[in-house]
Design an enzyme around this catalytic site. Structure first.
Site, PDB file in Angstrom:
ATOM      1  CG  ASN A  39      13.413  16.310  -6.847  1.00 62.65           C
ATOM      2  OD1 ASN A  39      12.649  15.502  -7.380  1.00 62.65           O
ATOM      3  ND2 ASN A  39      13.990  16.088  -5.681  1.00 62.65           N
ATOM      4  CB  THR A  95     -28.271  47.970  -2.874  1.00 57.15           C
ATOM      5  OG1 THR A  95     -29.460  48.579  -2.400  1.00 57.15           O
ATOM      6  CG2 THR A  95     -27.383  49.027  -3.514  1.00 57.15           C
ATOM      7  CG  HIS A  96     -29.969  44.979   0.083  1.00 57.63           C
ATOM      8  ND1 HIS A  96     -29.381  44.358   1.154  1.00 57.63           N
ATOM      9  CD2 HIS A  96     -29.570  46.278   0.151  1.00 57.63           C
ATOM     10  CE1 HIS A  96     -28.664  45.225   1.848  1.00 57.63           C
ATOM     11  NE2 HIS A  96     -28.762  46.401   1.262  1.00 57.63           N
ATOM     12  CB  SER A 145     -37.586  22.121 -21.756  1.00 56.51           C
ATOM     13  OG  SER A 145     -38.438  21.090 -21.303  1.00 56.51           O
ATOM     14  CE  LYS A 173     -38.686  26.275 -18.588  1.00 57.88           C
ATOM     15  NZ  LYS A 173     -37.529  26.717 -17.969  1.00 57.88           N
ATOM     16  CG  ASN A 220     -34.348  26.319 -19.957  1.00 54.25           C
ATOM     17  OD1 ASN A 220     -35.199  27.112 -19.569  1.00 54.25           O
ATOM     18  ND2 ASN A 220     -34.584  25.026 -20.079  1.00 54.25           N
ATOM     19  CD  GLU A 263     -29.398  27.362 -15.642  1.00 57.90           C
ATOM     20  OE1 GLU A 263     -29.386  26.119 -15.635  1.00 57.90           O
ATOM     21  OE2 GLU A 263     -30.394  28.023 -15.993  1.00 57.90           O
ATOM     22  CE  LYS A 273       3.863  17.018 -12.595  1.00 59.77           C
ATOM     23  NZ  LYS A 273       4.385  17.445 -11.279  1.00 59.77           N
TER      24      LYS A 273
HETATM   25  N1  ARG Z   1       6.879  12.781 -11.623  1.00 60.83           N
HETATM   26  C1  ARG Z   1       7.489  13.523 -10.562  1.00 60.83           C
HETATM   27  C2  ARG Z   1       6.588  14.725 -10.198  1.00 60.83           C
HETATM   28  O1  ARG Z   1       5.975  15.247 -11.048  1.00 60.83           O
HETATM   29  C3  ARG Z   1       8.814  14.048 -10.976  1.00 60.83           C
HETATM   30  C4  ARG Z   1       9.704  14.385  -9.822  1.00 60.83           C
HETATM   31  C5  ARG Z   1      10.194  13.143  -9.288  1.00 60.83           C
HETATM   32  N2  ARG Z   1      11.176  13.283  -8.292  1.00 60.83           N
HETATM   33  C6  ARG Z   1      11.387  12.300  -7.422  1.00 60.83           C
HETATM   34  N3  ARG Z   1      12.305  12.532  -6.569  1.00 60.83           N
HETATM   35  N4  ARG Z   1      10.654  11.242  -7.398  1.00 60.83           N
HETATM   36  O2  ARG Z   1       6.489  15.121  -9.075  1.00 60.83           O
END
Ligand code: ARG
Length: 463
Positions: free
Chosen positions: A116, A161-162, A283, A289, A291, A296, A331
């Site tokens: 953690n 503006t606008h 195109s 064209k 573009n 975009e 992540k």
């Molecule tokens: N793969 C987990 C994550 O990215 C790692 C942390 C896991 N901790 C746990 N108590 N399962 O969140």
């Protein structure tokens, strides 16, 4: 644990039956978080150095672990590492490989820490370098914008503006507005950098640890200002993830606004800017064209940045403290937003280098739609002691007249003008000159040439 137990789950003694492949796959984040391997190894090295310093592990074990970790880092960098999808994430993959390389003593690495705190430490270090890269890319954009601006200080275009012609401005001044947007992005990212500058390592699962660890030591080793204050908050907190996603969304939104503008200016209705052949596409059916596809796409990419921000906000909404598996997707969201933004910044810089103003059309357009009307009203206030409202009314009547005659303000005779304000002299004619109009806006932050030159110098110093 003996060596041959190495290929079973860390929790194999406690949890007797194996998960099916499909369930394992569902909980697995390896393909996403393997990007954190360098940060993970750096975090682990700092951790074991601290454990040794605090006499929690021996010199020999510390060295063995660092040797193993360095070998793993090389293996991964050289694509020699065999990732095992049966292990949930990069952290377990590295730990398991460490057992293979150095044997049982690898078991000391996880003393006084949990995944953690490990995962957020890695993640914060990763985001920190990503922000630095983004700021470098933003600086490159600012640099290209300033180059274009310095060549176009006296290029006159209509300010809108606008999307209606409003007042003449320097094209450079317009470009410097973009610089301001990017300067704010940098500031926001730097603020986020400052906010995440607290080391999570050592809060363990959620309570801290009974080992006599030194969190100040690991903070210093890993380049954090200080350790985090509360172990429970630390493992629960993903505000730094939101900060990144929000800042990236705003930066992306800035790019999309500018892209939209360049698309409009490049359109056949406006033709204010030219895009070189290097950055346009054709195109499949219309041979004529050219573009602005890339612009975009830049405009559209903002959608995924917003989506990722909202995904993370939604994951966090109502989530109790402390760690929950819900958080694992943080992540994926950050990597996706980062990769898209980095790419967009690079592409946008290329576009800027391949974009030139169509000076003639800019000037012509700036000279239509009575863009010097405000200058005339200001002139009446300054030279004929009128209130602004009175001057505004007289100017509006002059414009009604000119419009009816299908003439520009500068095409009216003095005689015609004097019908609206008898005291007017030839001196008034200068206010209809576009350059004069632009250059008269000398108030701080205005479009006068001097202001622009000073601003360009100021921005150049900042990058
Ligand atoms: N793969 C987990 C994550 O990215 C790692 C942390 C896991 N901790 C746990 N108590 N399962 O969140």
């Amino acid at each position: 644990m003996t060596k041959n137990k190495n290929n079973r789950a860390i929790w194999g003694t406690r949890i007797k039956s194996n998960m099916s492949q499909s369930l394992l796959k569902f909980g697995n984040s390896l393909n996403v978080d393997k990007r954190l391997y360098k940060e993970d190894i750096a975090g682990s090295i700092a951790h074991v150095e601290m454990l040794f310093k605090q006499k929690i592990i021996s010199f020999k074990i510390k060295n063995k672990i660092i040797y193993g970790l360095s070998k793993i880092e090389k293996e991964i960098s050289n694509k020699k590492f065999e990732f095992n999808q049966n292990y949930e994430d990069i952290h377990i993959n590295i730990e398991k490989r460490l057992f293979q390389i150095i044997g049982e003593e690898a078991g000391y690495i996880h003393t006084g820490r949990s995944r953690n705190d490990q995962v957020i430490t890695d993640f914060k270090i990763w985001i920190r370098s990503s922000i630095k890269e983004i700021n470098i890319l933003i600086n490159k954009i600012i640099h290209s914008t300033l180059n274009l601006a310095s060549k176009n200080i006296d290029t006159i275009m209509p300010g809108f503006t606008h999307l209606k012609n409003a007042q003449p401005v320097s094209f450079a001044h317009y470009l410097l507005a973009y610089v301001e947007m990017f300067e704010r992005d940098k500031k926001k990212f730097n603020h986020a950098l400052n906010n995440l500058d607290e080391n999570p390592l050592g809060v363990a699962a959620l309570t801290g640890t009974s080992f006599n660890i030194d969190r100040n030591y690991t903070s210093k080793k890993l380049g954090f200002k200080k350790p985090t204050n509360n172990s429970i908050d630390t493992v629960s907190d993903r505000d730094f993830v939101l900060d990144f996603l929000y800042n990236a969304s705003v930066c992306s939104m800035h790019i999309s606004r500018i892209a939209e503008e360049l698309i409009i200016w490049n359109s056949d209705g406006f033709k204010l800017i030219n895009l070189s052949d290097k950055i346009v596409t054709g195109s499949s059916i219309m041979p004529q064209k050219k573009n602005p596809d890339l612009l975009e796409y830049l405009r559209g990419k903002t959608g995924s940045a917003y989506g990722n921000l909202f995904s993370m906000l939604t994951i966090l909404k109502g989530l109790p403290l402390s760690y929950f598996k819900d958080l694992q997707d943080d992540k994926k969201l950050i990597f996706d937003t980062n990769d898209t933004l980095v790419n967009c910044l690079k592409i946008f810089n290329e576009i800027l280098k391949n974009c030139t103003p169509n000076k003639k059309i800019m000037l012509e357009l700036a000279n239509t739609g009575y863009t010097t009307a405000t200058d005339l009203a200001d002139y009446l206030v300054k030279n004929h002691s009128l209130s602004f409202r009175k001057a505004y009314e007289i100017t509006a009547s002059i414009i009604n007249f000119a419009e009816k005659k299908k003439r520009k303000l500068g095409e009216l005779s003095m005689e015609e003008l004097r019908k609206f304000e008898p005291k007017l002299t030839n001196d008034v004619l200068k206010v209809f000159d576009l350059k004069n109009s632009v250059n008269s806006k000398k108030s701080y932050g205005g479009t006068s040439f001097d202001n622009i030159k000073k601003m360009i110098i100021k921005y150049r110093k900042q990058i």
